[in-house]
Design a protein around this motif. Structure first.
Motif: not given
Length: 233
Positions: A27-33, A208-220, A224-229
């Motif tokens: 799986m490849e992700f793109e970081l979205v600000k 729900v779990g998928e979106l949670m994982q994509n936001l795992d590192d996101t903070t104020k 940035y969040m991960k979005v699958p390409k």
């Protein structure tokens, strides 16, 4: 397709991930600000969603659900009989009580509200595609009900099944919703109505779990969040 054709499925106790790629592909992700300029409480809402989603998915993953089977008999197309096995009601009630925090519109961690907030908080066309063509569609993508009512003049959507059960039985006792529940039970059987709810919520909690994982590192501090390409079309 024969008149008495049956749909049979099976579920194991493990939390399953949606297969988005062919086996062996990474799986490849793109970081979205993300920006909170249009919603000052965006990152607080993200934290609340992650907290509730983790609580829900951890319970699902760590619970010994056992193995369950379900089937649909459409010998009478207007009354497709759904049958199957379920976990005990105390487990289901706990699971549903955790799920309601990411489902009910009034909840801060509501899945659809957070997805919409994320959509307007970025200028990413990729996330727009991900939100519109995957998150919104996959949440209610439950095949059991679609198969059951494929030839019926009366049908129930996954969203309707959840709302009816939550408002008529699990968390409220609304009279009109109880009437709808009786109609659903009449059409698919009492056990079938319960199986339909279980299957629907299980499927949507995976998203729900998928979106949670994509936001795992996101903070104020790290907006940035991960979005699958994979969703580029």
């Amino acid at each position: 397709m024969k008149k008495n054709e049956r749909l049979v499925g099976r579920k194991t106790r493990k939390l399953r991930r949606i297969k988005l790629l062919a086996p062996g592909m990474k799986m490849e992700f793109e970081l979205v600000k993300l920006s909170n300029s249009r919603n000052e409480s965006l990152f607080e809402e993200i934290e609340e969603f992650k907290f509730r989603a983790l609580d829900l998915c951890s319970f699902a993953r760590n619970t010994k659900w056992g193995m369950f089977e379900y089937s649909v008999c459409r010998s009478d197309p207007e009354r497709p009989t759904i049958s199957g096995t379920l976990p005990n009601e105390s487990l289901l009630t706990t699971f549903y009580s955790k799920y309601r925090h990411v489902y009910l519109l009034k909840e801060k961690a509501n899945f659809f509200k957070i997805a919409k907030s994320l959509s307007v908080s970025s200028n990413s066309d990729l996330f727009t595609l991900y939100h519109r063509y995957h998150l919104k569609r996959s949440f209610y993508k439950e095949f059991l009900l679609k198969f059951a009512f494929i030839k019926s003049r009366t049908s129930f959507s996954p969203e309707q099944v959840i709302d009816i059960w939550f408002n008529a039985y699990f968390f409220h006792g609304q009279v009109k919703e109880r009437e709808k529940l009786r109609t659903l039970e009449y059409l698919v059987s009492e056990q079938g109505a319960k199986v339909a709810l279980w299957q629907t919520i299980w499927q949507s909690h995976l998203v729900v779990g998928e979106l949670m994982q994509n936001l795992d590192d996101t903070t104020k501090d790290y907006p940035y969040m991960k979005v699958p390409k994979f969703c580029r079309i």
